[in-house]
Design an enzyme around this catalytic site. Sequence first.
Site, PDB file in Angstrom:
ATOM      1  N   SER A 142      42.816 -30.196   0.050  1.00 26.58           N
ATOM      2  CA  SER A 142      42.018 -29.799   0.593  1.00 26.58           C
ATOM      3  C   SER A 142      40.555 -29.889   0.412  1.00 26.58           C
ATOM      4  CB  SER A 142      41.790 -28.072   0.251  1.00 26.58           C
ATOM      5  OG  SER A 142      40.706 -27.243   0.781  1.00 26.58           O
ATOM      6  N   TYR A 155      41.534 -20.985  -6.444  1.00 22.27           N
ATOM      7  CA  TYR A 155      42.012 -21.668  -5.359  1.00 22.27           C
ATOM      8  C   TYR A 155      41.454 -23.106  -5.372  1.00 22.27           C
ATOM      9  CZ  TYR A 155      43.028 -23.456  -0.730  1.00 22.27           C
ATOM     10  OH  TYR A 155      43.255 -24.021   0.297  1.00 22.27           O
TER      11      TYR A 155
END
Length: 267
Positions: A142, A155
Amino acid sequence: MSTTQSYTLITGATSGIGYELAKLFAADGNNLVIVARHIEDLQRVADELKAAYNIDVIVSARDLFLPSAPFELHMELREKGIVVDTLVNDAGQGQFGEFSEADIHRLLDIIQLNISSLVVLTKLYLNDMLERGSGKILNLSSIASRYPGPFHAVYHATKAFVQSFTEAIRDENKDKGVIITALLPGTTATDFFNKANMNDSKAVQEGKMADPATVAKDGYEALEAGDDMVISGFKNKFNLAMGKLMSDETKAAQMHKMQEPADTENH
């Protein structure tokens, strides 16, 4: 079943980027093993892909929050004579909110899913691929991997791990016939934000989300080209390039402003 049949294994394949990747692999004639927690969702996607693309689709309902699940998945497929020539580690979740207020058990589950299960599956299938001298691995990283993530601290940290891990094992195996690629999406229109209780954040309320089909296509093409990584979307490429000029403190403050609840200023 013949031991010569090859399959692409995709975790998190029933929705979002994983589902779009499954369609791309299927469209190119790849047999699939799709993995998610709910058998009803798996069967629905399997029936759709088999009918549309005339391929074989094996479903495996596994809860990758459980430490034993990736080992059991590998053993199950090996016992069935399934050769996985491509592994796509797509499954991942987050939890929105300040770290001090989060449920530690939920955070540990996220670490298990995003890191530990990915590492186990990569280890087991990389070794299988090295024995054959060929294979491909696509890990969902990501753009969060490049930024500290206030309101999403764990995260972002898990994606930083995935990115670093993927780059390292790619280097270790670059001359051994195995392609290893990282896909770095930005904010994408999937169920991720609902599961993370993040729908009230500015990133969701005010940002423009990418199409998961476009993100999947970027990742698929990068893997097929043998690229080390792909940042999906021009804006994300630009932001990451600019981020190289900022301190981590500045990047954290910028991310704080982007991810805070949309109504913060009214309280």
